[in-house]
Design an enzyme around this catalytic site. Structure first.
Site, short mmCIF file in Angstrom:
data_model
loop_
_atom_site.label_atom_id
_atom_site.label_comp_id
_atom_site.label_asym_id
_atom_site.label_seq_id
_atom_site.Cartn_x
_atom_site.Cartn_y
_atom_site.Cartn_z
N HIS A 97 0.82 -1.22 0.00
CA HIS A 97 0.00 0.00 0.00
C HIS A 97 0.86 1.27 0.00
O HIS A 97 2.00 1.27 0.40
CB HIS A 97 -1.05 -0.01 1.11
CG HIS A 97 -0.55 -0.08 2.51
ND1 HIS A 97 -1.37 -0.36 3.57
CD2 HIS A 97 0.66 0.11 3.04
CE1 HIS A 97 -0.69 -0.34 4.68
NE2 HIS A 97 0.54 -0.06 4.40
N GLU A 98 0.24 2.33 -0.50
CA GLU A 98 0.89 3.62 -0.75
C GLU A 98 2.05 3.51 -1.75
O GLU A 98 3.05 4.20 -1.63
CB GLU A 98 1.37 4.28 0.55
CG GLU A 98 0.34 4.34 1.66
CD GLU A 98 -0.98 4.96 1.23
OE1 GLU A 98 -1.03 5.64 0.19
OE2 GLU A 98 -1.99 4.73 1.92
N GLY A 99 1.89 2.66 -2.73
CA GLY A 99 2.90 2.51 -3.77
C GLY A 99 3.71 1.25 -3.56
O GLY A 99 4.47 1.15 -2.60
#
Length: 618
Positions: free
Chosen positions: A469-471
């Site tokens: 998550h978040e990239g």
């Protein structure tokens, strides 16, 4: 656990980063080390009392939807109330908006306690990031109606980027936003649109912890032909509240057309709702005086207020994404730290096996604590090196934020660019190596480690999400090698190199660290050589084929630098804790830094083993 964590934070914050010297700056002039300590004491107490006792509870009692609302354990509600009441949501904000005007370094250190106690219950990462974006790019009216209630804990926030069919490929998002009738630009909260589409994997997307939820949504505005613009340059950003508000941030009694389509059931972070949201499906049609008729003339479409200019949405969203990436790095770090301290406690009390003497093991001797075995010490030392090193990196990045805010112009600009280069590492390195620390914590526990009688298996599950998550890991690697090390003609890379060289120069004067200094200098030279070789002919396909090994080598070199700099502070002090830091530094240079040669070799030679693998050959 708390004692060891607090000692590590205090050392890094005050003895290494010298955070107390920030009090000499005008913005922080009202503060002293005593006020910083009071903040840390408060965070430590709330984390101990309201978070840690319920970490297993929120893992086993997942959020559930009863058809009308999402139900969370009472402990989650109590934890949120305590966190909001602490003032940490606005800790680094101006006095004028109700903040404490604390250094971000201190805010980050305080939030570390919550991540260690129960990352799954969560603190304010997304809410604060959402509000900070609006303070940077929103209008005064948008700040007053949405950001200030978030800082006060009345509202919470999300970021809505990914879609079921697009995942991380934001150029392929299909959520559309159309102007809400004539005069749509005159709304006091910003140009008003109607949105339709779906957003997936939205953390904290539906709950009743707060009065309202402020969704920041990426969507595309159709062109005159009705088609969505291609690529990321056509993306705009919209504020889409769960409930509509008045210009002064009060609820106006009408729900927006944002509907929960389903809860995602994750391997970790189970206490945080993760959702599929439908925008504008018509479940909650919005039609009221002063609003347009909606997409179908009957109020269909979720109301959204555009932030900034059309087509600039992704640029604005990066303000929140970069903040969230550092937050994810800190979460990964503290999950690793929690596992390390748990396995350290276990190893100090678990009796098993006998020491190996000149003639083998003597079964007549009583069993010893497992911490006396060399291989257990190896696993504990690896965890310490990974987790305390990652904590130092995250706090260093937080200090760069303070330099951006309050440093002299040239210093602030250097800090900005250095933070750009380090952000992919601050997110990815702890996500990979503190996860490995959690795996080692399970190993130290042996058979007990993979049972739910001990917390370490949950720490591993919670941490496994952080590489995604978040990239994802791959996205961070492409960002690092494809953009960050090259941006502004490589100036950020040179700035990092200057800091690495300065640390190495100081370490050469300390006999116990001199060899490490030479190893660090050689490692950085190898990273630079691999960077040049990767881009030798300017072909991005060849250069980026091994972006992840490049990021692993780059990250290990950065952590070696961080550890050497920390060791310089520890070497000047006496005591077992400082000796332990010197030993962790030694471990990193002897066991970890040598790994970079294998990673850099495939980058340097632009090895195509993976890229050339034919699909049918799998």
């Amino acid at each position: 656990m708390a004692q060891g964590l607090r000692a590590a934070i205090d050392f890094l914050l005050y003895e290494w980063l010298q955070a107390q010297t920030l009090c000499s700056r005008a913005r922080y002039a009202d503060h002293t080390r005593e006020t910083f300590d009071a903040v840390l004491d408060t965070c430590e107490r709330i984390a101990r009392d309201k978070y840690a006792p319920f970490n297993r509870l929120v893992d086993t009692e997942e959020p559930r939807f009863d058809g009308e609302r999402v139900i969370l354990p009472a402990a989650t509600h109590e934890a949120w109330k305590a966190y909001a009441a602490s003032g940490m949501l606005s800790a680094a904000q101006d006095y004028a908006v109700g903040g404490m005007q604390l250094p971000y370094t201190v805010e980050a250190a305080g939030n570390a306690f919550f991540a260690a106690a129960s990352v799954s219950i969560g603190a304010g990462m997304l809410t604060v990031g959402n509000a900070n974006l609006l303070m940077a790019h929103g209008t005064e009216a948008q700040q007053r109606a949405f950001a200030l209630p978030e800082f006060a804990g009345r509202f919470s926030g999300t970021m809505c980027l990914s879609e079921p069919q697009a995942g991380s490929s934001l150029s392929d998002i299909a959520t559309r936003a159309v102007p809400d009738g004539e005069g749509y630009e005159a709304d006091p909260l910003g140009p008003r649109y109607r949105l339709r589409g779906n957003k997936m994997w939205i953390s904290a997307g539906e709950h009743e912890l707060t009065e309202n939820i402020v969704h920041l949504v990426l969507a595309k505005i159709p062109g005159p032909d009705g088609r969505l613009p291609p690529g990321v340059k056509g993306i705009s950003l919209f504020i889409v509240p769960k409930k509509l508000v008045t210009p002064d941030g009060q609820l106006c009694g009408q729900r927006n057309d944002v509907a929960l389509a389903g809860l995602n059931h994750k391997c970790g972070w189970r206490g945080t709702t993760n959702t599929l949201l439908n925008f504008g499906e018509g479940r909650y049609p919005v039609s009221a005086p002063g609003l347009g008729a909606g997409l179908d003339g009957q109020g269909a479409g979720a109301i959204g207020y555009r932030v900034g200019e059309p087509g600039q949405g992704l640029r604005y969203m990066f303000h929140m994404m970069n903040e969230a990436r550092i937050g994810v790095g800190m979460a990964a770090t503290m999950l690793g730290m929690a596992g390390y301290l748990a396995s350290l406690d276990y190893a100090r009390t678990r009796l098993q096996g006998r020491p190996l003497g000149p003639h083998g093991k003597d079964p007549a001797q009583p069993p010893v604590r497992i911490i006396e075995h060399a291989d257990v010490k190896r696993m504990l030392l690896a965890q310490k090196a990974y987790c305390e090193g990652a904590l130092a990196l995250e706090l260093y990045c937080a200090r760069l934020v303070d330099e951006q805010r309050t440093g002299e112009a040239a210093t602030a600009d250097d800090a900005r660019l250095l933070l750009e280069v380090l952000t992919p590492i601050a997110k990815s390195w702890p996500s990979e190596w503190c996860l490995e620390a959690n795996s080692l914590a399970i190993q130290v526990h042996g058979g007990y480690g993979y049972t739910r009688d001990f917390p370490v298996e949950q720490y591993w599950r919670d941490n496994r999400l952080n590489m995604i998550h978040e990239g994802t890991h791959g996205i961070q690697a492409l960002d690092l090698l494809g953009r960050k090390v090259l941006m502004e003609d490589g100036r950020g890379t040179r700035l990092l190199g200057e800091r690495i060289a300065a640390t190495a120069e100081r370490a050469r004067a300390v006999p116990a660290l001199a060899a490490h200094a030479e190893a660090l200098a050689a490692a950085w030279d190898a990273v630079l050589a691999a960077t040049r070789a990767a881009w030798a002919d300017g072909d991005p396909v060849a250069a980026l084929a091994n972006a992840v090994p490049y990021m692993q080598a780059f990250g290990h070199t950065v952590l070696a630098w961080i550890w050497l700099d920390v060791a310089l502070a520890a070497a000047a002090r006496d005591g077992a804790a400082h000796a332990g830091r010197l030993q962790a530094c030694r471990y990193f240079f002897h066991y970890e830094l040598p790994k970079i040669e294998a990673w850099l070799r495939v980058v340097r030679t632009r090895d195509r083993t993976c890229a050339d693998m034919a699909e049918e050959a799998f």
